[in-house]
Design an enzyme around this catalytic site. Structure first.
Site, PDB file in Angstrom:
ATOM      1  N   CYS A   6      39.716  15.999  -4.706  1.00  0.00           N
ATOM      2  CA  CYS A   6      40.181  17.246  -4.121  1.00  0.00           C
ATOM      3  C   CYS A   6      41.373  16.943  -3.241  1.00  0.00           C
ATOM      4  O   CYS A   6      41.208  16.443  -2.139  1.00  0.00           O
ATOM      5  CB  CYS A   6      39.095  17.861  -3.250  1.00  0.00           C
ATOM      6  SG  CYS A   6      38.144  19.079  -4.097  1.00  0.00           S
TER       7      CYS A   6
ATOM      8  N   ASN B 106      36.470   0.320  -6.854  1.00  0.00           N
ATOM      9  CA  ASN B 106      35.505   1.247  -6.265  1.00  0.00           C
ATOM     10  C   ASN B 106      35.129   2.401  -7.184  1.00  0.00           C
ATOM     11  O   ASN B 106      34.075   2.997  -7.022  1.00  0.00           O
ATOM     12  CB  ASN B 106      36.045   1.805  -4.942  1.00  0.00           C
ATOM     13  CG  ASN B 106      37.465   2.273  -5.050  1.00  0.00           C
ATOM     14  OD1 ASN B 106      38.373   1.496  -5.357  1.00  0.00           O
ATOM     15  ND2 ASN B 106      37.670   3.554  -4.817  1.00  0.00           N
TER      16      ASN B 106
HETATM   17  C1  LIG Z   1      37.790  -0.762  -2.372  1.00  0.00           C
HETATM   18  C2  LIG Z   1      37.839  -0.090  -1.038  1.00  0.00           C
HETATM   19  N1  LIG Z   1      38.769  -0.460  -0.146  1.00  0.00           N
HETATM   20  C3  LIG Z   1      38.842   0.106   1.062  1.00  0.00           C
HETATM   21  C4  LIG Z   1      37.995   1.117   1.450  1.00  0.00           C
HETATM   22  C5  LIG Z   1      38.117   1.721   2.819  1.00  0.00           C
HETATM   23  O1  LIG Z   1      37.093   1.241   3.615  1.00  0.00           O
HETATM   24  P1  LIG Z   1      36.738   1.836   5.066  1.00  0.00           P
HETATM   25  O2  LIG Z   1      36.071   3.131   4.810  1.00  0.00           O
HETATM   26  O3  LIG Z   1      35.834   0.817   5.661  1.00  0.00           O
HETATM   27  O4  LIG Z   1      38.011   1.965   5.813  1.00  0.00           O
HETATM   28  C6  LIG Z   1      37.019   1.554   0.543  1.00  0.00           C
HETATM   29  C7  LIG Z   1      36.130   2.674   0.898  1.00  0.00           C
HETATM   30  O5  LIG Z   1      35.823   3.526   0.086  1.00  0.00           O
HETATM   31  C8  LIG Z   1      36.932   0.934  -0.737  1.00  0.00           C
HETATM   32  O6  LIG Z   1      36.014   1.301  -1.633  1.00  0.00           O
END
Ligand SMILES: Cc1ncc(COP(=O)(O)O)c(C=O)c1O
Length: 412
Positions: free
Chosen positions: A336, A161
């Protein structure tokens, strides 16, 4: 068309709901408000039909069957159910020991994977947190080297991410299938953007989330393989036995309808959208790296999501940079936490130093970003970086050819 400010380039954090998704959802708040578990009247049947239709739409996006989709509240819940549910179900008993086992994951996973793994560790499971290489890509070879006879679960994200790097997911899945180890992938940043086929890609469990694919927040899905092998999970929430007993709770019908519609749109529009965003991303990177010096693109040069870039700008301070471009919404490489600014643990795990981690930006493009917005962002970032550098004594030293890492600073 006139540019509307601020511009949004943080689609990896969340996406705006597509108006076509909103339109599909609306009747399920009002005239079709039934509970999909109500079996004895038309309101319930209508809601159940809508949920089943969404299941098929979601399944079609990843090459699964409708019965293999479990509705959740988002990827955090899907990951928790997959990881804790599988570990507790497949735990093995040692000699007179409680049932446990070995799990493999990586240090630069999302917290929604790391924290369930850490909880299992406290329960007595052994967890290997693979250190990513400098390019951020976890290879099948790295996983193979970490396998043990008691490995029961491998959980690795498809695309990261923060940096967008793509792990060797089909190859890792293949490795796991050969050894009858359950393979889960957190595909939150991947599904809906990149072609996915759980059969071809050897996946047993896959998490994804509505709000990253132009559906609302508060809805997600977990793919649970039903054949070869039939994967079983221990429920994390007990109650009415919804979702084949794996996830109790009245279904959020409007959100699920929206999720299904969003999956259908992604499936139909993914190829063209991916190409368009890749071009825009290429422009962003080419212009910024050619017009500014000391810029680093973080993560593997090619194995990256086409719509996301993470760049570090030497000799600028990240928070000042963000303030300097305050009409471009994006993320920085600092998190943060409480009162302090921590450099991103993902960047740190790749060996990016604190300074460069703090001075990094993640720009993630999405369905509504235009070429004009990208031009605006390029211009704004160049101006802000040049302005901050014009006030930086360290940058002056750098321009004079002095290697500032070699300076012996005197302390008094
Ligand atoms: C790779 C990854 N996993 C899990 C999540 C969590 O997802 P949710 O906000 O649907 O709980 C995110 C959200 O940023 C993410 O980017």
């Amino acid at each position: 068309m006139a540019l509307k400010l601020p511009i949004y380039m943080d689609n990896a954090a969340t996406t705006r709901v597509d108006p076509r998704v909103v339109e599909a959802m609306l009747p399920y708040f009002t005239e079709r408000f039934g509970n999909s578990a109500s079996r004895n009247h038309r309101f319930g049947w209508e809601a159940e039909d809508a949920v089943d239709n969404a299941r098929e739409q979601a399944a079609a996006l990843i090459g699964a069957g409708g019965k293999e989709i479990i509705w959740t509240s988002g990827s955090s819940e899907s990951n928790n159910l997959a990881i804790k549910g599988a570990a507790r179900m497949y735990a093995k008993a040692g000699d007179g020991q409680p049932k446990r086992g070995h799990i493999i994951t990586a240090a630069h996973e999302h917290k929604a994977v790391l924290d369930p793994c850490k909880r299992l560790q406290r329960e007595g499971f052994d967890v290997t947190f693979l250190d990513p290489p400098k390019d951020g890509v976890i290879t099948a070879k790295a996983v193979e080297a970490a396998l043990r006879p008691d490995t029961i679960l491998v959980t690795l994200m498809w695309a990261n991410n923060e940096i967008g790097t793509i792990n060797e997911v089909p190859e890792i899945g293949n490795l796991c299938h050969d050894r009858e180890i359950i393979f889960h992938t957190d595909a939150t940043q991947w599904v809906g953007k990149m072609p996915t086929d759980v059969e071809r890609d050897n996946i047993d469990l896959l998490s994804w989330s509505g709000h990253k694919i132009y559906a609302p927040k508060g809805v997600g899905a977990l793919y649970v393989r039903r054949r070869k092998p039939r994967v079983r999970l221990e429920a994390q929430m007990d109650g009415g036995g919804h979702e084949r007993g794996m996830r109790s709770g009245t279904l959020a019908v409007p959100n699920i309808v929206g999720f299904g519609k969003a999956c259908e749109l992604c499936k139909n529009e993914m190829d063209a959208e991916r190409e368009r965003l890749h071009k825009l991303r290429r422009k962003l990177e080419t212009e910024l790296t050619s017009k500014l010096e000391v810029v680093q693109i973080n993560g593997h040069a090619e194995r990256r999501l086409p719509h996301l870039t993470n760049m570090s700008f030497g000799f600028v301070e990240g928070e000042s940079l963000l303030m300097g471009i305050n009409d471009i919404a994006c993320s920085s490489g600092s998190a943060c936490t409480s009162a302090s600014l921590e450099p991103s643990y993902v960047l740190k795990s790749l060996g990016v130093g604190d300074e460069l981690a703090h001075s990094s930006l993640r720009l993630s493009l999405g369905r509504w970003n235009t070429a004009e917005e990208v031009d605006y962002a390029i211009d704004g970032i160049i101006k802000a970086v040049n302005h901050l550098r014009s006030m930086s004594p360290l940058y002056d030293l750098h321009k004079e050819g002095i290697d500032i890492t070699k300076i012996q600073w005197q302390s008094h």
